[in-house]
Scaffold this active site. Structure first.
Site, PDB file in Angstrom:
ATOM      1  N   ASP A  53     -19.576 -46.648  69.841  1.00  0.00           N
ATOM      2  CA  ASP A  53     -20.978 -46.861  69.482  1.00  0.00           C
ATOM      3  C   ASP A  53     -21.821 -46.792  70.754  1.00  0.00           C
ATOM      4  OD1 ASP A  53     -22.487 -48.394  66.842  1.00  0.00           O
ATOM      5  OD2 ASP A  53     -23.529 -48.353  68.772  1.00  0.00           O
ATOM      6  N   HIS A  65     -17.824 -49.715  61.194  1.00  0.00           N
ATOM      7  CA  HIS A  65     -17.850 -50.296  62.542  1.00  0.00           C
ATOM      8  C   HIS A  65     -16.547 -51.062  62.755  1.00  0.00           C
ATOM      9  CE1 HIS A  65     -22.372 -50.070  63.231  1.00  0.00           C
ATOM     10  NE2 HIS A  65     -22.336 -49.968  61.907  1.00  0.00           N
ATOM     11  N   VAL A  76     -28.001 -44.900  59.765  1.00  0.00           N
ATOM     12  CA  VAL A  76     -27.571 -43.496  59.722  1.00  0.00           C
ATOM     13  C   VAL A  76     -26.971 -43.238  58.332  1.00  0.00           C
ATOM     14  CG1 VAL A  76     -26.113 -41.709  60.757  1.00  0.00           C
ATOM     15  CG2 VAL A  76     -27.081 -43.511  62.204  1.00  0.00           C
ATOM     16  N   HIS A 114     -20.089 -44.860  57.618  1.00  0.00           N
ATOM     17  CA  HIS A 114     -19.420 -45.175  58.881  1.00  0.00           C
ATOM     18  C   HIS A 114     -18.894 -46.595  58.844  1.00  0.00           C
ATOM     19  CE1 HIS A 114     -23.768 -45.804  59.265  1.00  0.00           C
ATOM     20  NE2 HIS A 114     -23.519 -46.817  60.061  1.00  0.00           N
ATOM     21  N   ASN A 163     -22.248 -51.113  56.779  1.00  0.00           N
ATOM     22  CA  ASN A 163     -23.620 -51.433  56.360  1.00  0.00           C
ATOM     23  C   ASN A 163     -24.032 -50.423  55.300  1.00  0.00           C
ATOM     24  OD1 ASN A 163     -23.993 -53.626  58.154  1.00  0.00           O
ATOM     25  ND2 ASN A 163     -24.382 -52.210  59.834  1.00  0.00           N
TER      26      ASN A 163
HETATM   27  P1  AMP Z   1     -25.703 -48.711  61.088  1.00  0.00           P
HETATM   28  O1  AMP Z   1     -26.786 -49.603  61.607  1.00  0.00           O
HETATM   29  O2  AMP Z   1     -24.614 -49.429  60.372  1.00  0.00           O
HETATM   30  O3  AMP Z   1     -26.256 -47.533  60.331  1.00  0.00           O
HETATM   31  O4  AMP Z   1     -24.968 -48.148  62.383  1.00  0.00           O
HETATM   32  C1  AMP Z   1     -25.374 -47.027  63.082  1.00  0.00           C
HETATM   33  C2  AMP Z   1     -24.765 -47.166  64.456  1.00  0.00           C
HETATM   34  O5  AMP Z   1     -24.795 -45.902  65.067  1.00  0.00           O
HETATM   35  C3  AMP Z   1     -25.491 -48.130  65.393  1.00  0.00           C
HETATM   36  O6  AMP Z   1     -24.611 -49.171  65.797  1.00  0.00           O
HETATM   37  C4  AMP Z   1     -25.906 -47.242  66.565  1.00  0.00           C
HETATM   38  O7  AMP Z   1     -25.825 -47.895  67.807  1.00  0.00           O
HETATM   39  C5  AMP Z   1     -24.924 -46.089  66.456  1.00  0.00           C
HETATM   40  N1  AMP Z   1     -25.367 -44.829  67.007  1.00  0.00           N
HETATM   41  C6  AMP Z   1     -26.558 -44.219  66.828  1.00  0.00           C
HETATM   42  N2  AMP Z   1     -26.585 -43.045  67.476  1.00  0.00           N
HETATM   43  C7  AMP Z   1     -25.361 -42.901  68.061  1.00  0.00           C
HETATM   44  C8  AMP Z   1     -24.771 -41.890  68.881  1.00  0.00           C
HETATM   45  N3  AMP Z   1     -25.438 -40.765  69.221  1.00  0.00           N
HETATM   46  N4  AMP Z   1     -23.510 -42.084  69.331  1.00  0.00           N
HETATM   47  C9  AMP Z   1     -22.839 -43.203  69.013  1.00  0.00           C
HETATM   48  N5  AMP Z   1     -23.338 -44.193  68.235  1.00  0.00           N
HETATM   49  C10 AMP Z   1     -24.590 -44.039  67.786  1.00  0.00           C
END
Ligand code: AMP
Length: 113
Positions: free
Chosen positions: A29, A101, A95, A99, A86
């Site tokens: 992340d 975590h 996003v 995904h 999430n």
């Molecule tokens: P969520 O809030 O569950 O949608 O998680 C999205 C996650 O993606 C967050 O923890 C961000 O820090 C992570 N994230 C966003 N852009 C990137 C990226 N380019 N590379 C790695 N992680 C990312």
């Protein structure tokens, strides 16, 4: 249009990849919330868990088994880790590409905020 995580899966956008196979990709992340914080994403663009379909059962099973594999790879399988998905606005999903975590490397509070 391809999501950010699809672009990471295809290599269009760079990421610190720790594991990948034909079904999923796992990378660190960019804004870690714990000493170990990686995201496991399917190559298939499923927007979120609640939108997975019956024919995604094998993919989801593979991902859960891969969580254990990644935890062993990163050395948090015995110390412990948390798996977070999430789903939607109230959960803080940012996003729209499924995904998982995987967080570990320190004591994690419960319940989450
Ligand atoms: P969520 O809030 O569950 O949608 O998680 C999205 C996650 O993606 C967050 O923890 C961000 O820090 C992570 N994230 C966003 N852009 C990137 C990226 N380019 N590379 C790695 N992680 C990312």
């Amino acid at each position: 249009m391809a999501t950010l995580f699809e672009k990471i899966c295809t290599g269009e956008i760079p990421a610190d990849i720790v594991y990948q196979d034909e079904v999923c990709v796992c990378f660190r992340d960019i804004n870690p919330g714990a000493p170990t914080h990686v995201l496991l994403v399917p190559r298939k663009a499923i927007p979120r868990l609640a939108m997975a379909q019956e024919d995604d059962a094998a993919l989801l099973g593979h991902m859960l088994l891969t969580v254990g594999k990644v935890a062993r790879l990163l050395g948090v399988d015995e110390s412990g880790f948390r798996l977070v998905i999430n789903n939607g606005p109230h959960a803080g999903e940012t996003v729209p590409h499924l995904h998982m975590h995987i967080l570990g490397g320190r004591d994690l509070e419960w319940p989450p905020g």
